[in-house]
Every structure is written in structure tokens, then in C-alpha cells.
Write a protein that holds these residues in place. Structure first.
Motif, PDB file in Angstrom:
ATOM      1  N   PHE A   1       1.020  -1.241   0.274  1.00 37.20           N
ATOM      2  CA  PHE A   1       0.100   0.220  -0.321  1.00 37.20           C
ATOM      3  C   PHE A   1       1.009   0.869  -0.094  1.00 37.20           C
ATOM      4  O   PHE A   1       1.789   1.578   1.002  1.00 37.20           O
ATOM      5  N   HIS A   2       0.807   2.044  -0.679  1.00 39.99           N
ATOM      6  CA  HIS A   2       1.438   3.635  -0.890  1.00 39.99           C
ATOM      7  C   HIS A   2       0.057   4.452   0.036  1.00 39.99           C
ATOM      8  O   HIS A   2      -1.448   4.384  -0.680  1.00 39.99           O
ATOM      9  N   ILE A   3       0.734   5.232   0.794  1.00 34.88           N
ATOM     10  CA  ILE A   3      -0.231   5.801   1.867  1.00 34.88           C
ATOM     11  C   ILE A   3       0.113   7.501   1.755  1.00 34.88           C
ATOM     12  O   ILE A   3       1.832   7.967   2.195  1.00 34.88           O
ATOM     13  N   LEU A   4      -0.576   8.127   1.513  1.00 40.39           N
ATOM     14  CA  LEU A   4       0.252   9.260   1.467  1.00 40.39           C
ATOM     15  C   LEU A   4      -1.332  10.551   2.368  1.00 40.39           C
ATOM     16  O   LEU A   4      -2.461  10.495   2.685  1.00 40.39           O
ATOM     17  N   LEU A   5      -0.768  10.466   3.941  1.00 35.37           N
ATOM     18  CA  LEU A   5      -0.716  11.421   5.047  1.00 35.37           C
ATOM     19  C   LEU A   5      -0.956  12.938   4.615  1.00 35.37           C
ATOM     20  O   LEU A   5       0.674  14.144   4.272  1.00 35.37           O
ATOM     21  N   MET A   6      -2.304  13.508   5.339  1.00 40.02           N
ATOM     22  CA  MET A   6      -2.533  14.580   4.755  1.00 40.02           C
ATOM     23  C   MET A   6      -2.642  15.903   5.936  1.00 40.02           C
ATOM     24  O   MET A   6      -3.559  15.636   6.327  1.00 40.02           O
ATOM     25  N   PHE A   7      -1.969  16.929   6.320  1.00 35.58           N
ATOM     26  CA  PHE A   7      -2.087  17.623   7.364  1.00 35.58           C
ATOM     27  C   PHE A   7      -2.711  19.659   7.209  1.00 35.58           C
ATOM     28  O   PHE A   7      -2.017  19.725   6.290  1.00 35.58           O
ATOM     29  N   ASP A   8      -2.917  20.194   7.981  1.00 38.85           N
ATOM     30  CA  ASP A   8      -3.004  21.854   7.797  1.00 38.85           C
ATOM     31  C   ASP A   8      -2.118  22.390   7.743  1.00 38.85           C
ATOM     32  O   ASP A   8      -2.017  23.021   7.478  1.00 38.85           O
ATOM     33  N   GLY A   9      -1.405  21.721   8.545  1.00 37.54           N
ATOM     34  CA  GLY A   9       0.499  22.343   9.125  1.00 37.54           C
ATOM     35  C   GLY A   9       0.876  21.560   9.145  1.00 37.54           C
ATOM     36  O   GLY A   9       1.250  19.940   8.664  1.00 37.54           O
ATOM     37  N   GLU A  10       2.531  22.188   9.328  1.00 41.19           N
ATOM     38  CA  GLU A  10       3.626  21.362   9.350  1.00 41.19           C
ATOM     39  C   GLU A  10       3.533  20.231  10.713  1.00 41.19           C
ATOM     40  O   GLU A  10       2.959  20.923  11.508  1.00 41.19           O
ATOM     41  N   THR A  11       3.942  19.384  10.551  1.00 41.15           N
ATOM     42  CA  THR A  11       3.769  17.775  11.134  1.00 41.15           C
ATOM     43  C   THR A  11       4.965  17.019  11.314  1.00 41.15           C
ATOM     44  O   THR A  11       5.673  16.565  10.518  1.00 41.15           O
ATOM     45  N   SER A  12       5.428  16.656  12.450  1.00 35.38           N
ATOM     46  CA  SER A  12       6.932  16.509  13.087  1.00 35.38           C
ATOM     47  C   SER A  12       6.994  15.020  12.678  1.00 35.38           C
ATOM     48  O   SER A  12       6.188  14.053  12.695  1.00 35.38           O
ATOM     49  N   PHE A  13       7.907  14.674  12.475  1.00 26.40           N
ATOM     50  CA  PHE A  13       9.037  13.386  11.776  1.00 26.40           C
ATOM     51  C   PHE A  13       8.192  11.748  13.155  1.00 26.40           C
ATOM     52  O   PHE A  13       7.588  11.245  12.709  1.00 26.40           O
TER      53      PHE A  13
END
Length: 237
Positions: free
Chosen positions: A66-78
Motif C-alpha cells: 500500500f502507498h499511503i499519503l497522509l495530509m495535514f493542515d499544518g506542518e507535522t513532525s516526523f
């Protein structure tokens, strides 16, 4: 910058069906996570792959993943993404340094001529994520079109622009949804500039009125001076 200190809005995950929980999508959804995903089960090893690793025989199927792209409204840490990855037993997260649309195109192999082309319906969007397959050239064209429209309009808020786009420009509407921050900044800058231009216009009009008043006063003063001179001369007769 080391990977554990990175902060990005978009992150990529790779997970395998035989190790990820069967309900991994539900796990992400229940946490309110926006994501786009696809199952790659028709990828094959290439001659180049075999040259790098003899065990990867050219033409043989790769392990489904599975390829998964997580999307956030702001910058999110590793470190935050690692915790998410652990919950669904995905591999080490990787920052999406390009645009999300570029990676979504890769998910379908739209621009990889030698790879299997996955159908669009295989690409899933969850929790309000928007599938965006625009190219860099598309993005530049759409931004220019929206910019030119805003210049000639009285729109000063994002809602009004979205309302117009939804009714008249579906391509714009989709672009705005996936580039909300950039377009919102553009509208704010336009509003500030419109206010500044309006203030300058008022100042110019006030200056013009003042100049006209001054000229009228000068003309009136000159006329009075002439009248006084005539009266003086008549008095000397």
C-alpha cells in the motif's frame, strides 16, 4: 536536517497487506486522519532492479504493498508520523517533498511509461482528502487564471471565490481545495492592496479638491485685487 526533526504537511507511508491490520484504514479514519491510498499489486521488477539486487528477477511481481499519503493542515513532525505508522505497522515514514499531486500521479504511475498504469478508481481518498492529479504546468495555469480573475473582481474572501468556482469553474474549485492556504494568502494580499489603493485614491481626490479650492481662491483673490485697483483709480479721478 535529520529525519527525526523534519516537519512537513504531507508524509508518505508504505505498508504490506500481510503485516498491516486488516482494519488499518478504519484506524486512520477513527483518528480523523486525512489520507489517500492505493494498493500496488501489479508492479514488477525491472532489469535495473535485478542489476541492483539479483534476487529481484526482471518481470517477476513485486510484493503487494500500500502507498499511503497522509495530509495535514499544518506542518507535522516526523515523531508524530512514526506513532501513526506504528499503529498500522507501516515502514519508516518518508517526507513528501514534492507536491501531493505529484505523488498521487505516481500512485497511478501516470508519468512512468514502463510501469503498470493503475486505474483512477483504485485511488482512495478518506476523511475529506482531495485527489489532485494536476501537473506543475496545470498548477501554474490555474493559479494564473485565478490571479487574473481576482484582479478584476471585488472578491475579498475565500468563501466567495469558492462559491463562484463551484458554480462556474469546477477545475478551479478542486485546485482551491487542495491549495487553500496559498489562495487564502493571495486573497488577503489582494484585499490589503485594494484597501491601500482606495486610500491612495481618496488622498488623490482630496488633493485634487484642495488644489481646485486653492485655484478658486487664487482666482477670487486676483479678481478682488483687480476690483480694488479699479476702485483706487476711480478714486484718483
Amino acid at each position: 536536517m535529520s529525519s527525526n526533526t523534519q516537519k512537513k504537511r504531507y508524509w508518505k507511508l508504505l505498508a504490506y497487506p500481510d503485516s498491516a491490520p486488516e482494519d488499518w484504514k478504519e484506524i486512520l479514519e477513527e483518528e480523523g486522519q486525512r489520507f489517500v491510498c492505493i494498493l500496488h499489486d501489479k508492479d514488477v521488477w525491472t532489469k535495473k532492479d535485478e542489476k541492483k539486487n539479483p534476487e529481484h528477477k526482471e518481470g517477476e511481481l513485486k510484493k503487494a504493498h500500500f502507498h499511503i499519503l497522509l495530509m495535514f493542515d499544518g506542518e507535522t513532525s516526523f515523531n508524530t508520523i512514526v506513532k501513526i505508522a506504528e499503529k498500522i505497522k507501516a515502514l519508516t515514514p518518508e517526507a513528501c517533498n514534492g507536491s501531493p499531486s505529484t505523488f498521487m500521479r505516481y500512485m497511478l504511475h501516470l508519468d512512468q511509461k514502463s510501469k503498470y498504469k493503475y486505474p483512477l478508481e483504485d485511488l482512495e481518498a478518506h476523511n475529506g482528502a482531495v485527489i489532485d492529479l494536476t501537473t506543475k504546468a496545470d498548477e501554474e495555469r490555474l493559479y494564473d487564471e485565478i490571479f487574473d480573475y481576482l484582479v478584476g473582481s471585488s472578491i475579498h474572501n475565500l468563501f466567495r471565490l469558492q462559491l463562484y468556482a463551484r458554480k462556474n469553474k469546477p477545475e478551479w474549485f478542486k485546485y482551491i481545495r487542495s491549495h487553500t492556504y496559498a489562495i487564502a494568502c493571495l486573497i488577503t494580499a489582494k484585499k490589503d492592496d485594494d484597501v491601500e489603493q482606495e486610500e491612495l485614491k481618496k488622498k488623490e481626490e482630496e488633493l485634487k479638491r484642495q488644489e481646485q479650492t486653492d485655484l478658486s481662491q487664487l482666482a477670487e483673490d486676483a479678481l478682488k485685487a483687480q476690483e480694488n485697483e479699479v476702485i483706487r483709480k476711480l478714486g484718483e479721478l
